[in-house]
Scaffold this motif. Structure first.
Motif, PDB file in Angstrom:
ATOM      1  N   GLU A   1      84.296  25.043  68.304  1.00  0.00           N
ATOM      2  CA  GLU A   1      84.336  23.602  68.574  1.00  0.00           C
ATOM      3  C   GLU A   1      85.779  23.108  68.614  1.00  0.00           C
ATOM      4  O   GLU A   1      86.127  22.259  69.440  1.00  0.00           O
ATOM      5  N   ARG A   2      86.632  23.648  67.761  1.00  0.00           N
ATOM      6  CA  ARG A   2      88.023  23.202  67.709  1.00  0.00           C
ATOM      7  C   ARG A   2      88.760  23.503  69.013  1.00  0.00           C
ATOM      8  O   ARG A   2      89.699  22.807  69.390  1.00  0.00           O
TER       9      ARG A   2
ATOM     10  N   ASP B   1      94.563  17.963  66.976  1.00  0.00           N
ATOM     11  CA  ASP B   1      94.143  18.818  65.862  1.00  0.00           C
ATOM     12  C   ASP B   1      93.362  17.999  64.842  1.00  0.00           C
ATOM     13  O   ASP B   1      93.858  17.704  63.749  1.00  0.00           O
TER      14      ASP B   1
ATOM     15  N   GLU C   1      85.248  27.108  64.654  1.00  0.00           N
ATOM     16  CA  GLU C   1      86.389  27.639  65.406  1.00  0.00           C
ATOM     17  C   GLU C   1      86.228  27.395  66.904  1.00  0.00           C
ATOM     18  O   GLU C   1      87.184  27.052  67.601  1.00  0.00           O
TER      19      GLU C   1
ATOM     20  N   ILE D   1      85.338  16.612  63.054  1.00  0.00           N
ATOM     21  CA  ILE D   1      84.530  17.323  64.041  1.00  0.00           C
ATOM     22  C   ILE D   1      83.076  17.374  63.599  1.00  0.00           C
ATOM     23  O   ILE D   1      82.159  17.106  64.384  1.00  0.00           O
TER      24      ILE D   1
ATOM     25  N   GLU E   1      88.317  19.255  60.143  1.00  0.00           N
ATOM     26  CA  GLU E   1      86.950  19.765  60.207  1.00  0.00           C
ATOM     27  C   GLU E   1      85.942  18.655  59.930  1.00  0.00           C
ATOM     28  O   GLU E   1      84.883  18.588  60.554  1.00  0.00           O
TER      29      GLU E   1
END
Length: 295
Positions: free
Chosen positions: A54-55, A61, A52, A67, A64
């Motif tokens: 890192e986002r 967007d 959360e 990332i 996951e």
């Protein structure tokens, strides 16, 4: 006018975003690097709470998986020749990202966290534990901090001997008129292309109050052999040390060392046989020439 206000509003939002990201506490993750005869497997774990945060660094967007894969790829391993170890595969399994490497020439390597793009804004520490199956070698854990200096590891069955010698100065007291000082060559910026006289000047400035006759400097490789200056570009700069042989005008009984920086916060003192008997730091930076005697 409306365009100007819109531009100002966007700038304020961007600044606020960057400020929030930078001000956020450091994210701490764990990972393992399992080393076999011809492969290394990295397992990086990032839970949902970390994901959360890192986002928040991304304006778009990303998934996951993207990332997590980019976080794993930010752990950079370079061999003695500064060549980057390229992953064979990267697989995301839940909170874990598994990266596999083929080891064609196992040996000493540098390892660091070098995040790119949006990830470079964030602050994180990855506690990486080295695992060597089939040996009785105790596990070693290194902390890879954002933007910090590389750690030196060995991608072989045997751990590297005394890895701290690559990451902080070592002053070996050969006699009361001679010191041998080894220190990371990266103490001076790589962009400055420091030469041996620059290192002699740095050593001289780091020994205030000591009357120095002359200093002999050289560059040292991972196996403690000298490197010719014309050959330095063929080596990983993180794994090169400078060596200064300091000859003094008069015998001394103690010395003060001030060669510290944000990344170099300690300096070891060794006796003539190479046994460490003191570690100096910025607030306790004076050493006697011999280890303290037992009562």
């Amino acid at each position: 006018m409306t365009s100007m206000f819109r531009t100002i509003a966007i700038a304020v939002c961007v600044c606020s975003f960057i400020s929030t990201a930078i001000a956020h506490p450091v994210n701490i993750y764990s990972a393992t690097l399992e080393i076999t005869e011809d492969h290394a497997v990295l397992d990086l774990e990032v839970d949902q709470h970390g994901m959360e945060h890192e986002r928040l660094l991304f304006a778009d967007d990303p998934s996951e998986e993207e990332i997590r894969a980019n976080l794993a790829k930010s752990i950079r391993i370079r061999d003695e020749h500064d060549d980057l170890l390229r992953p064979d595969t990267i697989e995301v399994e839940g909170d874990h990202t598994i990266v596999t490497y083929t080891l064609t020439d196992p040996g000493p390597c540098s390892i660091a966290q070098e995040p790119l793009g949006a990830l470079a804004i964030g602050r994180r520490v990855i506690a990486l534990t080295l695992v060597r199956p089939g040996t009785n070698t105790p596990a070693r854990t290194v902390e890879l901090s954002s933007g910090a200096n590389p750690e030196i590891i060995s991608l072989s069955e045997h751990p590297i001997t005394d890895p701290e010698r690559f990451t902080r100065p070592r002053i070996r007291v050969m006699s009361n008129t001679k010191l041998r000082i080894d220190f990371p060559r990266r103490i001076l910026p790589r962009e400055a292309k420091p030469n041996l006289s620059d290192f002699a000047d740095w050593v001289r400035a780091s020994l205030p109050g000591t009357e120095i006759s002359h200093i002999i400097t050289s560059s040292i490789s991972t196996d403690d052999t000298a490197i010719e200056e014309q050959d330095l570009d063929a080596h990983n700069p993180s794994m090169i040390r400078a060596r200064a042989i300091v000859h003094l005008d008069h015998p001394i009984t103690s010395f003060t060392w001030t060669g510290y920086s944000a990344s170099l916060r300690a300096c070891d003192v060794l006796d003539a046989q190479g046994t460490r008997f003191a570690t100096l730091n910025p607030s306790a930076n004076t050493s006697e020439l011999a280890p303290p005697k037992d009562d």
